[in-house]
Write a protein that holds these residues in place. Structure first.
Motif, PDB file in Angstrom:
ATOM      1  N   ILE A   1       3.280   4.935  -3.790  1.00 40.04           N
ATOM      2  CA  ILE A   1       2.980   3.495  -3.903  1.00 40.04           C
ATOM      3  C   ILE A   1       4.272   2.668  -3.998  1.00 40.04           C
ATOM      4  N   THR A   2       5.210   3.154  -4.788  1.00 40.12           N
ATOM      5  CA  THR A   2       6.479   2.429  -4.939  1.00 40.12           C
ATOM      6  C   THR A   2       7.155   2.286  -3.572  1.00 40.12           C
ATOM      7  N   LYS A   3       7.169   3.364  -2.810  1.00 42.97           N
ATOM      8  CA  LYS A   3       7.826   3.316  -1.491  1.00 42.97           C
ATOM      9  C   LYS A   3       7.039   2.456  -0.508  1.00 42.97           C
ATOM     10  N   ALA A   4       5.726   2.551  -0.543  1.00 41.91           N
ATOM     11  CA  ALA A   4       4.904   1.784   0.409  1.00 41.91           C
ATOM     12  C   ALA A   4       5.091   0.278   0.219  1.00 41.91           C
ATOM     13  N   PHE A   5       5.318  -0.148  -1.036  1.00 43.19           N
ATOM     14  CA  PHE A   5       5.382  -1.590  -1.310  1.00 43.19           C
ATOM     15  C   PHE A   5       6.813  -2.116  -1.493  1.00 43.19           C
ATOM     16  N   GLU A   6       7.791  -1.317  -1.092  1.00 42.99           N
ATOM     17  CA  GLU A   6       9.178  -1.789  -1.169  1.00 42.99           C
ATOM     18  C   GLU A   6       9.361  -3.043  -0.314  1.00 42.99           C
ATOM     19  N   ASN A   7      10.091  -4.001  -0.845  1.00 45.25           N
ATOM     20  CA  ASN A   7      10.381  -5.252  -0.110  1.00 45.25           C
ATOM     21  C   ASN A   7       9.126  -6.032   0.291  1.00 45.25           C
ATOM     22  N   ILE A   8       8.064  -5.861  -0.437  1.00 44.86           N
ATOM     23  CA  ILE A   8       6.852  -6.665  -0.214  1.00 44.86           C
ATOM     24  C   ILE A   8       6.664  -7.549  -1.444  1.00 44.86           C
ATOM     25  N   SER A   9       6.441  -8.834  -1.207  1.00 42.02           N
ATOM     26  CA  SER A   9       6.354  -9.779  -2.328  1.00 42.02           C
ATOM     27  C   SER A   9       5.111  -9.509  -3.179  1.00 42.02           C
ATOM     28  N   ALA A  10       5.129 -10.083  -4.376  1.00 41.55           N
ATOM     29  CA  ALA A  10       3.962  -9.961  -5.264  1.00 41.55           C
ATOM     30  C   ALA A  10       2.738 -10.586  -4.605  1.00 41.55           C
ATOM     31  N   GLU A  11       2.956 -11.700  -3.912  1.00 45.50           N
ATOM     32  CA  GLU A  11       1.848 -12.407  -3.267  1.00 45.50           C
ATOM     33  C   GLU A  11       1.202 -11.540  -2.174  1.00 45.50           C
ATOM     34  N   ASP A  12       2.034 -10.927  -1.353  1.00 46.05           N
ATOM     35  CA  ASP A  12       1.494 -10.059  -0.296  1.00 46.05           C
ATOM     36  C   ASP A  12       0.877  -8.784  -0.877  1.00 46.05           C
ATOM     37  N   THR A  13       1.449  -8.291  -1.953  1.00 48.68           N
ATOM     38  CA  THR A  13       0.869  -7.105  -2.597  1.00 48.68           C
ATOM     39  C   THR A  13      -0.531  -7.425  -3.102  1.00 48.68           C
ATOM     40  N   ALA A  14      -0.677  -8.606  -3.674  1.00 44.37           N
ATOM     41  CA  ALA A  14      -1.975  -9.007  -4.228  1.00 44.37           C
ATOM     42  C   ALA A  14      -3.077  -8.982  -3.173  1.00 44.37           C
ATOM     43  N   LYS A  15      -2.710  -9.316  -1.922  1.00 43.58           N
ATOM     44  CA  LYS A  15      -3.705  -9.359  -0.834  1.00 43.58           C
ATOM     45  C   LYS A  15      -4.040  -7.977  -0.294  1.00 43.58           C
ATOM     46  N   SER A  16      -3.194  -7.010  -0.589  1.00 43.25           N
ATOM     47  CA  SER A  16      -3.304  -5.697   0.056  1.00 43.25           C
ATOM     48  C   SER A  16      -4.418  -4.860  -0.569  1.00 43.25           C
ATOM     49  N   VAL A  17      -4.674  -3.733   0.083  1.00 42.37           N
ATOM     50  CA  VAL A  17      -5.691  -2.791  -0.404  1.00 42.37           C
ATOM     51  C   VAL A  17      -5.039  -1.412  -0.460  1.00 42.37           C
ATOM     52  N   ILE A  18      -5.371  -0.663  -1.494  1.00 42.14           N
ATOM     53  CA  ILE A  18      -4.910   0.732  -1.597  1.00 42.14           C
ATOM     54  C   ILE A  18      -6.149   1.618  -1.581  1.00 42.14           C
ATOM     55  N   ALA A  19      -6.053   2.764  -0.934  1.00 42.53           N
ATOM     56  CA  ALA A  19      -7.144   3.752  -1.029  1.00 42.53           C
ATOM     57  C   ALA A  19      -6.567   5.013  -1.666  1.00 42.53           C
ATOM     58  N   TYR A  20      -7.087   5.334  -2.851  1.00 40.39           N
ATOM     59  CA  TYR A  20      -6.691   6.599  -3.493  1.00 40.39           C
ATOM     60  C   TYR A  20      -7.605   7.692  -2.952  1.00 40.39           C
ATOM     61  N   GLU A  21      -7.007   8.606  -2.222  1.00 42.49           N
ATOM     62  CA  GLU A  21      -7.787   9.679  -1.592  1.00 42.49           C
ATOM     63  C   GLU A  21      -7.172  11.033  -1.908  1.00 42.49           C
ATOM     64  N   PRO A  22      -7.671  11.709  -2.958  1.00 41.77           N
ATOM     65  CA  PRO A  22      -7.161  13.061  -3.214  1.00 41.77           C
ATOM     66  C   PRO A  22      -7.414  13.932  -1.980  1.00 41.77           C
TER      67      PRO A  22
END
Ligand code: PEP
Length: 264
Positions: free
Chosen positions: A155-176
């Motif tokens: 997650i840390t790597k995926a969201f590098e250099n992405i603003s808080a505002e853009d992160t807020a709009k994003s979606v994460i899927a936790y898939e073991p």
């Protein structure tokens, strides 16, 4: 804070154009009588070659109940990248709002790295679409006790250099990974624990608002029989569904199973 749930169907490499249209028609029929405001966001992800016909089929009802995602994209806008599809090209489809990136099958079979996933996420957001960023641990990682460390690094790597505002709009899927396509669903309380940990990671990286706004889905053998318990968890905002999204009736049951949370 209330977050609109999402039920997304990942069709993977299934369905030619005729089959994709048939499945879309079936889903439309299943959801026909339900008021759009009572539904979660319903998203389907056909193969690239079917995006056009599915988009047309969705335009026919004009009800806006079903949106599309693509299963992948490339981050460069155009050029000599044989076999790839740019985000600008995906914007041709009026119903396409989401792009799935970093699915474990892409990481495993197509060598997609955290760095590529980050570049894709940045490019998707810059183009006004929303990434669905997949993460998850293998069975070996779980048994070694490094699930949380592995996922927070992804997650840390995926969201590098992405603003808080853009992160807020994003979606994460936790898939073991051990739960994908195996019929073995992750225990709901455990899935919720990991998802809370992901939210804490987002909070430490991007702040409270991003953490409270970002929608985090669970994926891995979600079925009509499991969805209600999964949606009853505090931090699970929906599901990314593979196998059970390939039949209109089972996917519709999953959508309906998320309605209680959608209308909160
Ligand atoms: C997936 O492909 O993201 C997935 C979760 O598949 P399944 O529901 O079949 O486990």
């Amino acid at each position: 804070m209330s977050r609109k749930p999402i039920i997304a169907g990942n069709w993977k490499m299934h369905n030619n154009n005729a089959q994709s249209v048939e499945l879309t028609e079936g889903l439309k029929a299943e959801l026909k009588e339900i008021d759009k405001n009572l539904l979660p966001e319903v998203v389907i992800a056909p193969v690239f070659t079917s995006l056009y016909v599915v988009n047309e089929e969705l335009n026919k009802c004009g009800c806006g109940k079903i949106k599309m995602a693509s299963q992948n994209c490339y981050y460069e806008p155009k050029g000599a990248f044989t076999g790839e599809v740019s985000i600008d090209m995906l914007k041709d489809f009026s119903n396409l709002e989401y792009v799935i990136i970093g699915h474990s099958e892409r990481r495993q079979y197509f060598n997609e790295t955290d760095e590529m996933i980050n570049k894709k996420a940045i490019a998707i957001l810059a183009n006004g679409l929303i990434p669905i960023v997949c993460c998850g641990e293998t069975l070996e990682q779980r048994e070694e006790g490094i699930t949380d460390k592995h996922i927070s690094t992804q997650i840390t790597k995926a969201f590098e250099n992405i603003s808080a505002e853009d992160t807020a709009k994003s979606v994460i899927a936790y898939e073991p990974i051990w739960a994908i396509g195996t019929g073995k669903t992750c225990d709901s309380v455990e899935a919720n624990r990991v998802i809370k940990m992901i939210r804490e990671t987002i909070k430490s990286l991007k702040g409270e608002n991003a953490a409270n706004s970002i929608r985090i889905l669970y994926g891995g053998s979600v079925k009509p029989e499991t969805i209600e318990e999964q949606m009853a968890q505090s931090d699970i905002d929906g599901a990314l569904v593979g196998g059970a999204s390939l039949k209109a009736d089972s996917f519709a049951k999953i959508v309906k199973g998320a309605m209680a949370k959608a209308s909160v």
